[in-house]
Design an enzyme around this catalytic site. Structure first.
Site, PDB file in Angstrom:
ATOM      1  N   ASN A  27     -15.900  42.824  35.654  1.00  0.00           N
ATOM      2  CA  ASN A  27     -14.594  43.389  35.244  1.00  0.00           C
ATOM      3  C   ASN A  27     -14.185  44.265  36.148  1.00  0.00           C
ATOM      4  O   ASN A  27     -14.660  45.785  36.453  1.00  0.00           O
ATOM      5  CB  ASN A  27     -14.755  44.070  33.868  1.00  0.00           C
ATOM      6  CG  ASN A  27     -13.164  44.586  33.348  1.00  0.00           C
ATOM      7  OD1 ASN A  27     -12.401  44.463  34.202  1.00  0.00           O
ATOM      8  ND2 ASN A  27     -13.165  45.193  31.896  1.00  0.00           N
ATOM      9  N   ARG A 101     -13.390  38.987  34.133  1.00  0.00           N
ATOM     10  CA  ARG A 101     -12.177  39.257  33.165  1.00  0.00           C
ATOM     11  C   ARG A 101     -10.590  39.681  34.024  1.00  0.00           C
ATOM     12  O   ARG A 101     -10.634  40.312  35.207  1.00  0.00           O
ATOM     13  CB  ARG A 101     -12.619  40.342  32.595  1.00  0.00           C
ATOM     14  CG  ARG A 101     -11.220  41.076  31.576  1.00  0.00           C
ATOM     15  CD  ARG A 101     -11.348  42.432  31.207  1.00  0.00           C
ATOM     16  NE  ARG A 101     -10.106  42.807  30.456  1.00  0.00           N
ATOM     17  CZ  ARG A 101      -9.725  44.080  30.717  1.00  0.00           C
ATOM     18  NH1 ARG A 101     -10.225  44.929  31.518  1.00  0.00           N
ATOM     19  NH2 ARG A 101      -8.797  44.068  29.936  1.00  0.00           N
ATOM     20  N   HIS A 190      -6.323  42.057  25.398  1.00  0.00           N
ATOM     21  CA  HIS A 190      -7.584  42.193  24.768  1.00  0.00           C
ATOM     22  C   HIS A 190      -7.706  40.862  24.086  1.00  0.00           C
ATOM     23  O   HIS A 190      -8.607  40.802  22.964  1.00  0.00           O
ATOM     24  CB  HIS A 190      -7.391  43.101  23.593  1.00  0.00           C
ATOM     25  CG  HIS A 190      -7.065  44.636  23.850  1.00  0.00           C
ATOM     26  ND1 HIS A 190      -6.406  45.902  23.376  1.00  0.00           N
ATOM     27  CD2 HIS A 190      -7.854  45.309  24.839  1.00  0.00           C
ATOM     28  CE1 HIS A 190      -6.683  46.810  24.072  1.00  0.00           C
ATOM     29  NE2 HIS A 190      -7.515  46.669  24.709  1.00  0.00           N
ATOM     30  N   GLY A 221      -7.649  51.825  25.022  1.00  0.00           N
ATOM     31  CA  GLY A 221      -6.433  51.007  24.743  1.00  0.00           C
ATOM     32  C   GLY A 221      -6.474  50.545  23.175  1.00  0.00           C
ATOM     33  O   GLY A 221      -7.588  50.135  22.955  1.00  0.00           O
ATOM     34  N   ARG A 250      -1.471  56.050  26.232  1.00  0.00           N
ATOM     35  CA  ARG A 250      -0.123  55.082  26.306  1.00  0.00           C
ATOM     36  C   ARG A 250       0.597  55.414  25.119  1.00  0.00           C
ATOM     37  O   ARG A 250       0.137  55.401  23.920  1.00  0.00           O
ATOM     38  CB  ARG A 250      -0.548  53.764  26.412  1.00  0.00           C
ATOM     39  CG  ARG A 250      -0.894  53.178  27.963  1.00  0.00           C
ATOM     40  CD  ARG A 250      -1.342  51.813  27.575  1.00  0.00           C
ATOM     41  NE  ARG A 250      -3.054  51.740  27.794  1.00  0.00           N
ATOM     42  CZ  ARG A 250      -3.471  50.765  27.846  1.00  0.00           C
ATOM     43  NH1 ARG A 250      -2.906  49.377  27.867  1.00  0.00           N
ATOM     44  NH2 ARG A 250      -4.919  50.744  27.951  1.00  0.00           N
ATOM     45  N   LEU A 293     -10.484  60.667  21.007  1.00  0.00           N
ATOM     46  CA  LEU A 293     -10.540  60.857  19.634  1.00  0.00           C
ATOM     47  C   LEU A 293     -11.373  61.934  19.136  1.00  0.00           C
ATOM     48  O   LEU A 293     -11.015  62.801  18.146  1.00  0.00           O
ATOM     49  CB  LEU A 293     -10.406  59.541  18.601  1.00  0.00           C
ATOM     50  CG  LEU A 293     -10.265  59.922  17.294  1.00  0.00           C
ATOM     51  CD1 LEU A 293      -8.654  60.186  17.086  1.00  0.00           C
ATOM     52  CD2 LEU A 293     -10.476  58.608  16.622  1.00  0.00           C
ATOM     53  N   ILE A 341     -12.888  53.351  18.523  1.00  0.00           N
ATOM     54  CA  ILE A 341     -12.578  54.300  17.426  1.00  0.00           C
ATOM     55  C   ILE A 341     -12.752  53.167  16.205  1.00  0.00           C
ATOM     56  O   ILE A 341     -13.466  53.717  15.137  1.00  0.00           O
ATOM     57  CB  ILE A 341     -10.793  54.364  17.607  1.00  0.00           C
ATOM     58  CG1 ILE A 341     -10.849  55.608  18.550  1.00  0.00           C
ATOM     59  CG2 ILE A 341     -10.362  54.923  16.209  1.00  0.00           C
ATOM     60  CD1 ILE A 341      -9.416  55.556  19.144  1.00  0.00           C
ATOM     61  N   GLU A 395     -17.047  41.888  24.544  1.00  0.00           N
ATOM     62  CA  GLU A 395     -16.267  40.944  25.525  1.00  0.00           C
ATOM     63  C   GLU A 395     -16.961  40.307  26.428  1.00  0.00           C
ATOM     64  O   GLU A 395     -16.791  39.022  26.867  1.00  0.00           O
ATOM     65  CB  GLU A 395     -15.016  42.056  26.230  1.00  0.00           C
ATOM     66  CG  GLU A 395     -13.945  42.245  25.116  1.00  0.00           C
ATOM     67  CD  GLU A 395     -12.967  43.376  25.610  1.00  0.00           C
ATOM     68  OE1 GLU A 395     -13.491  44.738  25.378  1.00  0.00           O
ATOM     69  OE2 GLU A 395     -11.904  43.218  26.156  1.00  0.00           O
TER      70      GLU A 395
END
Ligand code: AMP
Length: 410
Positions: A27, A101, A190, A221, A250, A293, A341, A395
């Site tokens: 990636n 990716r 995603h 993201g 974002r 977070l 999260i 992923e």
């Protein structure tokens, strides 16, 4: 490099040292390269990260098969040097393919595809739609080509899974020519994560299919997707990964007239506004503290009003989006939470579901509280209208799988 092999290493743990026919998953970002070497049966992997590329602090953090951690300085090194070092570290394991990716595949690709000249040109050309990501992916492909010209490479697009969206979901209400001549439409991102967790949820649920899932990928993201019978029917991200949910840095959805307003009122340039929406907004922008977070949650618990508002807005916007995406599903089996999260924050999951209070969703609080740190499981109460799941995303595993599929190795 040799073809199909079973390699046994001088490893302390011989049980785990049979890394059979591994695939290398790369990636490549603008300043970092994440990599994972994954065995054919997905049971064993070696992982690492090259970061700060181009800076004095450029380095590779590598975790060996034994779990030992190495750090290698490549001061000033860019993609080519980093990949050369990574490939040196992994050469002994005789990987048989490389899967990349790639963020944007435009509308041409609805599945992973083997790299050839045309594919590489397309990845480069789609820089117009993913200026930060696609050029770095192309660099990665070329660097591997230069070192191992005979190793087959595959590109796995973040957008491919969403190519099943119907026009009603992927078109913008804009003049037709923008779609037909300039490919202005919603693509979604995603994809490998939404594909992986929805497929996994369908495997582990006891309910009969076809299943209708809302998958909430909540990390730095964030995006949500409506997946019915294994196909993406609608998703929250659009032409670019800025649309949709509020994220770490974002903004997600804002009034499309914001650009012209800020230009007129504050004299901001389009580039400044774009950078602000991508890098200075979201949890960071509202809290004024951090995109992480955990930091924002800690401040909120200590009474920081902006941190509290940032979390409330985050949960409200996720809940509102999930409610609207449920309209895309012919049947609503449940919600699958994933990402840093989604997998870890028990309170965030609870708050999001409270926003959807008209849906008859009932949470089993004990089960919810037990799901964090990589655990997988359900947390709906017996009388809940829909199922609730936490599925840690993988992923890399999905990219390795799609790479093998594209090469006919399965
Ligand atoms: P990702 O991009 O998937 O790695 O997710 C990163 C996000 O997950 C950051 O906002 C982290 O603060 C958040 N995160 C990771 N672990 C936790 C946790 N235990 N509690 C709350 N948030 C977490």
């Amino acid at each position: 490099m040799s073809a199909s092999l079973t390699t046994t290493f001088d490893d302390k743990n011989t049980e785990t040292s049979n890394l059979i026919n591994p695939t290398l998953v790369l990636n490549c970002g603008s300043s970092s390269i994440k990599y994972a070497l994954i065995s054919e049966d997905n049971s064993i992997r070696i992982t690492g990260l090259a970061e700060n590329l181009g800076l004095d602090t450029a380095r590779i953090k590598h975790t060996t098969l034994n779990g030992d951690k190495l750090e290698i300085s490549i001061s000033g090194g860019r993609h080519q040097l980093a990949l050369q070092k990574i490939l040196e570290l992994l050469e002994q394991y005789h990987f048989i393919a490389v899967g990349h990716r790639v963020v944007h595949g435009g509308r041409e690709y609805s599945a992973a595809v083997r790299v050839d000249e045309h594919v590489l040109d397309e990845v480069k050309r789609l820089k117009i739609l993913a200026p930060l990501h696609n050029p770095a992916h192309a660099l990665g492909i070329e660097a591997v080509q230069a070192i191992y010209p005979d190793i087959p490479q595959v590109v796995v697009f973040d957008t491919a899974f969403h190519q099943t969206m119907p026009p009603v979901a992927f078109r913008y209400p804009l003049p037709k020519a923008l779609y037909e001549e300039h490919k202005i439409r919603r693509y979604g991102f995603h994809g490998t994560s939404h594909a992986y967790v929805s497929e996994r949820a369908s495997e582990i649920t006891e309910s009969k299919g076809p299943h209708g899932w809302l998958t909430a990928h909540l990390g730095n993201g964030c995006s949500a997707t409506a997946v019915y019978d294994g196909k993406s029917f609608d998703t929250s991200m659009g032409l670019t990964p800025l649309e949709g949910l509020m994220m770490g840095t974002r903004s997600g959805d804002v009034d499309p007239s914001l650009h012209i307003h800020l230009k007129r009122q504050l004299g901001m340039s389009l580039e400044e506004i774009d950078a602000m929406l991508n890098n200075e907004s979201g949890l960071l922008g509202v809290s004024g503290l951090s995109n992480d977070l955990r930091t924002v949650e800690q401040a909120a618990n200590e009474g920081h009003a902006d941190a509290k508002l940032a979390i409330e807005m985050f949960c409200y916007r996720v809940g509102k989006y999930l409610a609207s995406l449920s309209c895309a599903l012919p049947e609503f089996t449940g919600i699958v939470f994933t990402g840093g999260i989604g997998e870890n924050s028990v309170t965030t999951r609870t708050s999001i579901l409270e926003v959807m209070r008209h849906f008859g969703i009932k949470v089993d609080a004990d089960k919810n509280a037990s799901l964090f740190g990589g655990s997988e499981g359900s947390f709906h109460a017996d009388n809940s209208s829909i199922e609730l799941w936490v599925v840690p995303t993988d992923e890399e595993c999905r990219i390795a799988q799609e790479t093998r599929e594209a090469l006919g190795l399965l």
